[in-house]
Design an enzyme around this catalytic site. Structure first.
Site, PDB file in Angstrom:
ATOM      1  N   LYS A   1      -3.725   8.071   3.237  1.00  0.00           N
ATOM      2  CA  LYS A   1      -4.872   7.764   4.093  1.00  0.00           C
ATOM      3  C   LYS A   1      -4.643   8.256   5.523  1.00  0.00           C
ATOM      4  CE  LYS A   1      -7.664   5.710   1.206  1.00  0.00           C
ATOM      5  NZ  LYS A   1      -8.966   6.319   0.831  1.00  0.00           N
TER       6      LYS A   1
ATOM      7  N   TYR B   1       0.822  -1.219   0.000  1.00  0.00           N
ATOM      8  CA  TYR B   1       0.000   0.000   0.000  1.00  0.00           C
ATOM      9  C   TYR B   1       0.853   1.265   0.000  1.00  0.00           C
ATOM     10  CZ  TYR B   1      -4.600   2.157   0.649  1.00  0.00           C
ATOM     11  OH  TYR B   1      -5.756   2.852   0.468  1.00  0.00           O
TER      12      TYR B   1
END
Length: 256
Positions: free
Chosen positions: A162, A155
């Site tokens: 995020k 990720y």
């Protein structure tokens, strides 16, 4: 009677029928909301086509959250269809998979990182400010995250974006609270979406969830996440803001 009866909701960032935004728009309509959806650029035509697959075809607005002229015209666009908003859903994120994901953390160039942070985090603030004049009597802003407390495999810089989104939500909760506007996030487990397909190694996350989530996890079922978003848009959480609600089968609470 639905929990969003009489509510006017904008779902920003609806691209495909497989998106969380689409599922949220569907559940919101089923719960009585008058829904508007948005997208921009080449994806706008796709959004207009898939809008016909919702229970009621909603107006489709053109909104690029990185374009100030689009943000400035949002109120005018919305008022062509409804006289205000009671809720806004931020279903928007982007990071270049070729340079920022799949083990590219140490090599990710700043230009692409800056774009990911602007689109995925800063845009929550941009959208909130643009929608604020439409939410005169207060309302609810809900965004979508993927738990940023952990360094996930593959990720990489989207995890950093995020984390920025989650912090942005808390500051918005602080600054918009006096206006009666709540700001919360829903942290979903891995779901099969257009964005997920672009993440190298995403299948590893899916398998981990199936092994460790105590309630189990179906990465093809967007409805539980959509229901959580709709619940936060409703009046059932009048004193909840700055919160992250996990819809991940309980995975986040488990140890090794």
């Amino acid at each position: 009677m639905g929990i969003l009866d009489g509510k006017r909701i904008l779902v920003a960032g609806v691209t495909m029928e497989s998106s969380i935004g689409f599922a949220t728009a569907r559940v919101a309509q089923e719960q009585g909301a008058e829904v508007l959806i948005s997208n921009f650029g080449r994806a706008l035509g796709i959004t207009r086509r898939i809008a016909k697959r919702l229970p009621t075809e909603p107006p489709v607005l053109e909104l690029d959250v990185t374009d100030q002229s689009h943000l400035d015209s949002l109120a005018e666009q919305v008022r062509e269809h409804v006289d205000g908003l009671d809720g806004v859903v931020h279903s928007i994120a982007y990071g270049n998979p070729a340079t920022l994901l799949g083990g590219k953390f140490l090599s990710g160039p700043w230009e692409d990182v800056a774009q990911a942070v602007q689109v995925s985090a800063y845009s929550l603030k941009s959208l909130a400010v643009a929608a604020r004049p439409l939410m005169g009597a207060g309302g609810s802003l809900v965004g979508l995250t993927f738990d940023a407390t952990t360094a996930w495999p593959a990720y990489d810089w989207m995890g950093v974006a995020k984390a920025g989104l989650e912090s942005t939500s808390r500051y918005l909760a602080r600054d918009l609270g006096p206006d009666g506007i709540r700001c919360n996030l829903v942290s979903a487990g891995p779901l099969k979406t257009l964005a997920a397909k672009a993440i190298p190694g995403f299948e590893d996350l899916e398998s981990a969830w199936k092994e460790r989530a105590p309630l189990g996890w179906d990465e093809t079922d967007h409805t539980p996440t959509a229901r959580a978003v709709v619940a936060l848009l409703s009046d059932f959480f009048p004193a909840t803001t700055g919160e992250i609600v996990h819809v991940d089968g309980g995975f986040h609470a488990m140890g090794l």
